[in-house]
Design an enzyme around this catalytic site. Structure first.
Site, mmCIF file in Angstrom:
data_model
loop_
_atom_site.group_PDB
_atom_site.id
_atom_site.type_symbol
_atom_site.label_atom_id
_atom_site.label_comp_id
_atom_site.label_asym_id
_atom_site.label_seq_id
_atom_site.Cartn_x
_atom_site.Cartn_y
_atom_site.Cartn_z
ATOM 1 N N LYS A 22 -8.649 41.824 29.769
ATOM 2 C CA LYS A 22 -7.503 42.526 30.360
ATOM 3 C C LYS A 22 -6.386 42.291 29.648
ATOM 4 O O LYS A 22 -5.579 43.602 29.469
ATOM 5 C CB LYS A 22 -7.458 42.316 31.882
ATOM 6 N N ARG A 97 -6.076 42.947 43.440
ATOM 7 C CA ARG A 97 -7.295 42.006 43.560
ATOM 8 C C ARG A 97 -7.801 42.048 44.849
ATOM 9 O O ARG A 97 -8.925 41.406 45.077
ATOM 10 C CB ARG A 97 -6.742 40.448 43.206
ATOM 11 N N ARG A 136 -9.753 29.907 24.882
ATOM 12 C CA ARG A 136 -8.352 30.909 24.658
ATOM 13 C C ARG A 136 -7.114 29.927 24.522
ATOM 14 O O ARG A 136 -6.831 29.020 25.118
ATOM 15 C CB ARG A 136 -8.078 31.588 26.005
ATOM 16 N N ARG A 170 -3.680 27.483 29.341
ATOM 17 C CA ARG A 170 -3.677 27.337 30.620
ATOM 18 C C ARG A 170 -4.234 26.454 31.335
ATOM 19 O O ARG A 170 -5.142 26.111 31.162
ATOM 20 C CB ARG A 170 -3.907 28.796 31.066
ATOM 21 N N ARG A 181 -12.936 30.581 39.709
ATOM 22 C CA ARG A 181 -12.199 32.092 39.288
ATOM 23 C C ARG A 181 -13.255 33.283 39.581
ATOM 24 O O ARG A 181 -13.101 34.391 40.301
ATOM 25 C CB ARG A 181 -11.262 32.146 38.129
HETATM 26 P P1 AP5 Z 1 -7.955 37.723 28.140
HETATM 27 O O1 AP5 Z 1 -7.478 39.137 27.493
HETATM 28 O O2 AP5 Z 1 -7.103 36.643 28.014
HETATM 29 O O3 AP5 Z 1 -8.773 38.048 29.487
HETATM 30 P P2 AP5 Z 1 -8.268 38.290 30.860
HETATM 31 O O4 AP5 Z 1 -9.082 39.549 31.273
HETATM 32 O O5 AP5 Z 1 -6.830 38.843 30.698
HETATM 33 O O6 AP5 Z 1 -8.667 37.051 31.487
HETATM 34 P P3 AP5 Z 1 -7.602 36.081 32.226
HETATM 35 O O7 AP5 Z 1 -8.299 34.634 32.501
HETATM 36 O O8 AP5 Z 1 -6.205 35.981 32.155
HETATM 37 O O9 AP5 Z 1 -7.828 36.857 33.700
HETATM 38 P P4 AP5 Z 1 -7.809 36.383 35.189
HETATM 39 O O10 AP5 Z 1 -7.812 37.508 35.987
HETATM 40 O O11 AP5 Z 1 -8.633 35.197 35.553
HETATM 41 O O12 AP5 Z 1 -6.298 35.679 34.943
HETATM 42 P P5 AP5 Z 1 -4.618 36.193 35.690
HETATM 43 O O13 AP5 Z 1 -3.793 35.462 34.636
HETATM 44 O O14 AP5 Z 1 -4.775 37.466 35.976
HETATM 45 O O15 AP5 Z 1 -9.243 37.423 26.785
HETATM 46 C C1 AP5 Z 1 -9.490 36.102 27.164
HETATM 47 C C2 AP5 Z 1 -9.895 35.607 25.651
HETATM 48 O O16 AP5 Z 1 -11.052 36.302 25.189
HETATM 49 C C3 AP5 Z 1 -8.857 35.247 24.623
HETATM 50 O O17 AP5 Z 1 -8.996 34.293 24.134
HETATM 51 C C4 AP5 Z 1 -9.110 36.491 23.883
HETATM 52 O O18 AP5 Z 1 -8.807 36.631 22.584
HETATM 53 C C5 AP5 Z 1 -10.623 36.812 23.860
HETATM 54 N N1 AP5 Z 1 -11.268 38.136 24.069
HETATM 55 C C6 AP5 Z 1 -10.760 39.104 24.969
HETATM 56 N N2 AP5 Z 1 -11.536 40.411 24.617
HETATM 57 C C7 AP5 Z 1 -12.570 40.001 23.720
HETATM 58 C C8 AP5 Z 1 -13.493 40.493 22.975
HETATM 59 N N3 AP5 Z 1 -13.853 42.109 23.407
HETATM 60 N N4 AP5 Z 1 -14.352 40.132 22.227
HETATM 61 C C9 AP5 Z 1 -14.117 38.755 21.975
HETATM 62 N N5 AP5 Z 1 -13.063 38.131 22.551
HETATM 63 C C10 AP5 Z 1 -12.457 38.766 23.345
HETATM 64 O O19 AP5 Z 1 -4.840 35.383 36.983
HETATM 65 C C11 AP5 Z 1 -4.613 33.909 37.289
HETATM 66 C C12 AP5 Z 1 -4.449 33.311 38.367
HETATM 67 O O20 AP5 Z 1 -3.325 33.830 39.098
HETATM 68 C C13 AP5 Z 1 -5.446 33.914 39.393
HETATM 69 O O21 AP5 Z 1 -6.679 32.875 39.349
HETATM 70 C C14 AP5 Z 1 -5.083 33.884 40.765
HETATM 71 O O22 AP5 Z 1 -4.840 32.403 41.337
HETATM 72 C C15 AP5 Z 1 -3.578 34.108 40.547
HETATM 73 N N6 AP5 Z 1 -3.374 35.810 40.602
HETATM 74 C C16 AP5 Z 1 -2.915 36.552 39.458
HETATM 75 N N7 AP5 Z 1 -2.999 37.959 40.032
HETATM 76 C C17 AP5 Z 1 -3.107 37.702 41.465
HETATM 77 C C18 AP5 Z 1 -3.220 38.868 42.336
HETATM 78 N N8 AP5 Z 1 -3.070 40.234 42.358
HETATM 79 N N9 AP5 Z 1 -3.478 38.327 43.553
HETATM 80 C C19 AP5 Z 1 -3.699 36.785 44.114
HETATM 81 N N10 AP5 Z 1 -3.793 36.117 42.940
HETATM 82 C C20 AP5 Z 1 -3.332 36.320 41.665
#
Ligand code: AP5
Length: 234
Positions: A22, A97, A136, A170, A181
């Site tokens: 994402k 979410r 990552r 992270r 997660r």
């Molecule tokens: P990346 O693009 O970073 O993946 P991502 O989908 O953004 O994954 P996240 O781990 O950031 O998602 P998340 O939803 O768990 O975390 P968030 O920060 O939103 O890619 C990952 C890796 O893979 C990278 O190294 C990249 O280079 C590689 N990659 C990507 N695409 C690839 C491909 N096609 N092929 C090969 N490699 C690839 O949330 C964190 C925490 O915050 C949550 O757990 C929760 O506690 C809280 N939170 C956030 N939003 C909310 C909400 N709306 N409500 C409640 N709590 C929330």
């Protein structure tokens, strides 16, 4: 796709489990279309770092892989959405979410004469998700994301985008929290796929392909929605 009618700029949602890509693809869409990426995860991590009341309340929940309360998340998102740069259109990365967040988003957008233009469900298998999250790391200067093997920097130790040499990892990128997660995603967020299918804005994207192929497919999918939004009639 049978999108609801509303006026104003593009509002895209990238929906998917941790590691689906994402953040990576939001930044590609920012560059391709001049949209603004709004990542609630990044906003919450900034609040934790700054030690704000919202950050203090969110820290332990994030480290355990749960969801921060809707109240806190909506507060940080609404504040960011009120800034003028969001007028060109936004990519919501990691929001909504829960169904309650989806409904609150509709209310917030209705006040601005907007509605959700497209929701892209990024589909990856569990093993891939864990491997992506575990390797990552991120440029501390510009936020560009990397991976030890899947997306290394061109010159080791130097960011391809800004030349920065400081990188961060992270606190929640370990195998145990990644599994938590994923469980949270399945339980509380995956039901949004059916919700948005019913409202007629869902698109499914094979996010198992390499980064460039995912970007190519994503751009093809959302380009008509963005053009339509900018011409004033989504
Ligand atoms: P990346 O693009 O970073 O993946 P991502 O989908 O953004 O994954 P996240 O781990 O950031 O998602 P998340 O939803 O768990 O975390 P968030 O920060 O939103 O890619 C990952 C890796 O893979 C990278 O190294 C990249 O280079 C590689 N990659 C990507 N695409 C690839 C491909 N096609 N092929 C090969 N490699 C690839 O949330 C964190 C925490 O915050 C949550 O757990 C929760 O506690 C809280 N939170 C956030 N939003 C909310 C909400 N709306 N409500 C409640 N709590 C929330």
């Amino acid at each position: 796709m049978n999108a609801p009618s509303c006026t104003q700029t593009a509002v895209l949602i990238l929906l998917g489990p941790p590691g689906a890509g994402k953040g990576t693809q939001s930044r590609a869409l920012e560059r391709a279309f001049g949209l603004i990426q709004l990542s609630t995860g990044d906003m919450l991590r900034a609040a934790v770092k700054a030690g704000t009341p919202a950050g203090k309340a969110a820290k332990a929940v994030m480290e355990a892989g749960g969801l921060v309360s809707d109240e806190i998340v909506l507060g940080v998102l609404a504040e960011r959405m009120s800034q003028p740069d969001t007028g060109r259109g936004v990519i919501l990365d990691g929001f909504p979410r829960t169904l309650a967040q989806a409904e609150a988003l509709d209310d917030l957008l209705a006040l601005r004469g907007q509605c959700v233009g497209a929701v892209v469900s990024m589909e990856v298998d569990d093993e891939t998700m864990v491997a992506r999250v575990a390797g990552r790391f991120t440029c501390a200067t510009c936020g560009e994301g990397y991976h030890e093997t899947l997306k290394p920097a061109k010159m080791a130790g130097t960011c391809d985008i800004c030349g920065g040499t400081d990188f961060t990892r992270r606190a929640d990128d370990n195998a145990e929290t990644a599994r938590a997660r994923l469980a949270t995603y399945r339980q509380q967020t995956a039901p949004l796929i059916g919700h948005y299918e019913q409202t007629g804005v869902l698109m499914r994207l094979d996010a198992m392909q390499d980064i460039a192929a995912v970007s190519r497919d994503l751009v093809r999918m959302v380009e008509p929605v963005i053009r339509k939004g900018r011409s004033g009639g989504m």
